[in-house]
Enzyme design. Structure first.
Site, short mmCIF file in Angstrom:
data_model
loop_
_atom_site.label_atom_id
_atom_site.label_comp_id
_atom_site.label_asym_id
_atom_site.label_seq_id
_atom_site.Cartn_x
_atom_site.Cartn_y
_atom_site.Cartn_z
N HIS A 148 0.88 -1.17 0.00
CA HIS A 148 0.00 0.00 0.00
C HIS A 148 0.92 1.22 0.00
CE1 HIS A 148 -3.35 -2.63 1.87
NE2 HIS A 148 -3.48 -2.55 0.56
N GLU A 325 1.49 -4.19 11.14
CA GLU A 325 1.03 -2.80 11.04
C GLU A 325 1.93 -1.99 11.97
OE1 GLU A 325 -1.46 -1.77 9.13
OE2 GLU A 325 -2.69 -3.53 8.71
ZN LIG Z 1 -2.00 -1.81 4.21
#
Ligand SMILES: [Zn+2]
Length: 433
Positions: A148, A325
């Site tokens: 991303h 994350e």
């Molecule tokens: Zn992501």
């Protein structure tokens, strides 16, 4: 009438393989019923679900649809993640930094590209190992970041990690041991086009972490009609024997472990949970998390995700992968990167070392293909069948819980057995057959 048309449009454009991201919002007010309705729309991408908010991505018309069903949202441009872009290195500076490192440490670093992005940017991979130009009999590990494009923290940490490992080789005994006994591959940026545009999707407005084959929706492991960045990673994976990996994101602080696509527990649930916990325990923000107990979560327990890289990696390639994350802000102030490095350094090292909690076999014929049945010998004297796994290139390696095992190897009609004990020493452990 207009809304009815949009509703019909959304219902009629059901696309399972992937979704175009043309609108993005932060949903701030919704009921469980509204959430379930949105979840059924396969063309909408849900991400980072928290108690009272989640991210939502989708094609044109999405916000009109949200107005119609009455959920509250704010446009992503007003979103807390979007600020302070400009002091980060750009793609050419990242490229330069990687090339300079490879040049400075040629004995242990080797920079290659596994393909090009949609806009022609190289998908750089740094291999880190002793005898870096040789394919040695050592377990193969990988880190991939920033599929991303707007989740940037991991890209910076990967460059930092490469430099740290290189600088400390033959200086720090832990780093030296790791490099001498492991083939480490690091891809700092899987979506350079997205990062250059400061956006989640690639240049075709596709979400790469919804673009991988997903067995739950009946996909096969084929590259047909997938994004070029996805195809590059898929083709690269086929050439290696990766056994453990992680991929890095931002927008939360947690280690997310498989499966993402189903609530059914992963066959190695206890193992992958333990590995995730070991990452989180060394990270102050994760271990003290108030959102996630112990700083870890099962993927589907958090929110279901289809077409993700993590599940694909294990399901088709026996490469156990977690999703880390790293930062609540996807694109934090550049001056904060140092702090994220300090918070993640020990975790990053530990997680790489964990690949050595496993065992491998090597056949004489380096083209041999076959299967390995994994039998675990339990302390009560019983034997547990942990499944059969395919291998290629005459080589197989699997991370496992500590204990006693037998591999029953079948190749070209010949059966052989390897018996061994799994411990957590950092050293390559293979039996030659
Ligand atoms: Zn992501």
């Amino acid at each position: 009438m207009k809304y009815l048309f949009i509703l019909c449009l959304l219902l009629s454009t059901t696309a399972f393989s992937n979704t175009t991201i043309e609108e993005q919002v932060f949903v701030t007010g919704y009921t469980q019923k509204q959430f379930d309705t949105i979840k059924k729309k396969t063309e909408l991408i849900i991400d980072h679900v928290f108690k009272s908010q989640f991210e939502l991505y989708g094609p044109k018309g999405m916000t009109k649809y949200l107005d119609m069903i009455g959920v509250q949202y704010i446009k992503a441009s007003a979103h807390k993640h979007i600020d302070n872009f400009n002091d980060y290195p750009d793609f050419s500076q990242i490229t330069k930094a990687l090339k300079e490192l490879a040049k400075k440490y040629p004995k242990i670093l080797s920079l290659t590209s596994v393909g090009k992005s949609q806009r022609g940017r190289e998908l750089w991979v740094m291999k880190i190992s002793d005898n870096v130009d040789a394919d040695e009999l050592e377990p193969e590990f990988k880190y991939i970041s920033s599929m991303h494009g707007d989740e940037i923290t991991g890209r910076e940490l990967m460059v930092e990690l490469i430099e740290y490992l290189a600088k400390n080789y033959n200086k720090d005994s832990r780093v030296t041991k790791l490099i001498n006994s492991t083939e480490i591959y690091i891809m700092p940026s899987m979506n350079p086009d997205g990062s250059e545009s400061r956006r989640r999707s690639n240049a075709n407005y596709k979400d790469l972490n919804r673009d991988f084959p997903d067995w739950m929706r009946g996909d096969t492991n084929r590259t047909n009609s997938r994004q070029i960045e996805t195809v590059s990673v898929m083709n690269w994976q086929k050439t290696r024997n990766f056994a453990l990996s992680a991929n890095f994101h931002g927008g939360a602080v947690v280690v997310n472990y498989p499966w993402d696509t189903t609530k059914t527990r992963h066959p190695f649930d206890r193992l992958v949970k333990s590995f995730s916990k070991q990452y989180a325990d060394l990270n102050p923000a994760m271990r003290s998390s108030t959102e996630f107990s112990g700083g870890i979560t099962n993927g589907a327990d958090w929110y279901e995700l289809n077409g993700g890289m993590q599940d694909w990696s294990y399901y088709w390639h026996n490469d156990l992968q977690v999703t880390v994350e790293l930062s609540d802000r996807k694109w934090p102030r550049y001056s904060q990167i140092k702090g994220f490095w300090d918070d993640n350094k020990e975790s990053l090292l530990k997680y790489m070392e964990l690949i050595h909690q496993g065992h491998g076999i090597k056949l004489k014929n380096s083209n041999a293909v076959g299967t390995v049945k994994v039998l675990q010998h339990l302390t009560n004297g019983r034997t547990k069948d942990l499944g059969s796994y395919g291998f290629t290139n005459g080589e197989f390696y699997k991370v496992l819980e500590t204990g006693n095992y037998t591999f029953v190897v079948n190749s070209a009609g010949v059966e052989s057995r390897a018996e061994f004990m799994v411990d957590d020493r950092v050293a390559p452990k293979y039996i030659k057959l």
